[in-house]
Design an enzyme around this catalytic site. Structure first.
Site, mmCIF file in Angstrom:
data_model
loop_
_atom_site.group_PDB
_atom_site.id
_atom_site.type_symbol
_atom_site.label_atom_id
_atom_site.label_comp_id
_atom_site.label_asym_id
_atom_site.label_seq_id
_atom_site.Cartn_x
_atom_site.Cartn_y
_atom_site.Cartn_z
ATOM 1 N N GLU A 169 1.270 -2.171 -7.489
ATOM 2 C CA GLU A 169 0.269 -2.664 -7.853
ATOM 3 C C GLU A 169 -0.413 -3.589 -6.549
ATOM 4 O OE1 GLU A 169 -0.924 -6.945 -10.274
ATOM 5 O OE2 GLU A 169 1.004 -6.934 -9.261
ATOM 6 N N CYS A 194 1.943 -5.170 -14.071
ATOM 7 C CA CYS A 194 2.560 -6.528 -13.700
ATOM 8 C C CYS A 194 2.926 -7.414 -15.025
ATOM 9 C CB CYS A 194 1.923 -7.052 -12.449
ATOM 10 S SG CYS A 194 3.009 -8.317 -11.645
ATOM 11 N N LYS A 205 -6.173 -4.793 -15.571
ATOM 12 C CA LYS A 205 -5.136 -5.650 -16.180
ATOM 13 C C LYS A 205 -5.523 -6.492 -17.190
ATOM 14 C CE LYS A 205 -1.469 -8.576 -13.671
ATOM 15 N NZ LYS A 205 -1.332 -9.100 -12.241
#
Length: 285
Positions: A49, A159, A118
């Site tokens: 990331e 994440c 994301k």
């Protein structure tokens, strides 16, 4: 839906990159490590990331790019020259005046085959330990993301997306056998939950799970936990990095995955008459 399977085994590489404030250095080092991974026989390579930029709300706008742009151009070239499927971690993306935390995936021909923004923004407050609000600067993505390889179908999250079990369940139901999560857990959530979440997602869905973290920089404003990991469908950690920059490898055995699913047939035993997890849209790929 399942991907076309021409092989029951392939090598996965996870690059744990030492990210600095100099974008050009981050890009050139990432490219070199992708080449190194391909030289070890890897067919799928995963970057961390925010691999081109320090992680933090104060950095996102300064390092943000359009896609295509400088960083994705490097990813395209690296995938093509190394003949790998390259999951390009994530970068801050600017589009239409908004910023996103975005993962671009490239095929061995250098073509972009996926763009995942994301979905779940990292807004947390653990009193006395950490407070972080991605939503101060970032907008959330609104699409599920999977892509096919000649080996298996792969689901992508970034994440904080890993904390949401429903996403992994939907990916598994859509035929994914590998889930990849570029991530940057911190020194509070990392030791507590990083490995636990990966093992949970792997066991719940009988899939391989791989995570790529930046290497740890104690001097950074946000200190990443590191410990990039690969977990097998039995929930075992089969490869794990420390805190430093490195490349870890795992040989993904899809026959082993099939054996696990046959031995403990949770998919067939699910009580769809009592409960269900469904997606409201098709995954993009």
């Amino acid at each position: 839906m399942t991907g076309v399977t021409s092989s029951k085994n392939f090598r996965l590489a996870v690059v744990q990159l030492q990210v600095t404030s100099v974008k050009a250095d981050n890009l050139s080092r990432a490219r070199r490590l992708v080449q190194q991974a391909a030289g070890q026989g890897s067919k799928v390579v995963l970057l961390p990331e925010c691999f081109n930029s320090p992680y933090g709300t104060s950095f996102f706008s300064d390092y943000a790019e359009k896609i295509p742009g400088e960083s994705t151009q490097m990813l395209s070239e690296a995938a093509k020259e190394s003949q790998v499927y390259l999951v390009g971690g994530s970068i801050p993306e600017e589009d239409g005046g908004k910023l996103y935390n975005t993962c671009a995936v490239f095929g061995p021909g250098g073509e972009m085959i996926l763009k995942h923004r994301k979905i779940h923004l990292f807004d947390i407050n653990v009193p006395g330990k950490i407070c972080f609000q991605e939503s101060e600067t970032l907008s959330p993505g609104n699409s599920l993301s999977t892509f096919d390889t000649p080996f298996c179908k792969v689901g992508v999250g970034i994440c904080y997306d890993m904390r949401f079990a429903e996403l992994a369940q939907v990916y598994s139901r859509e035929g994914c056998q590998l889930l990849v999560y570029p991530g940057a857990f911190n020194m509070t959530t990392g030791p507590a939950h990083w490995e636990l979440l990966q093992r949970g997602r792997a066991v719940d869905n009988q899939v391989y799970v791989a995570t790529a973290s930046p290497a740890r920089d104690e001097a950074a404003s946000y200190v990443a936990w590191g410990h990039s990991t690969v977990v097998n469908p039995w929930g075992e950690v089969i490869s794990k990095a420390g805190a430093e920059e490195t490349v870890i490898y795992a040989d993904i055995d899809l026959q082993y995955l099939s054996d696990i699913r046959r031995q403990i047939p949770i998919t067939a035993q699910r009580r769809d008459d009592l409960y269900s997890v469904t997606s409201v849209q098709e995954a993009s790929g």
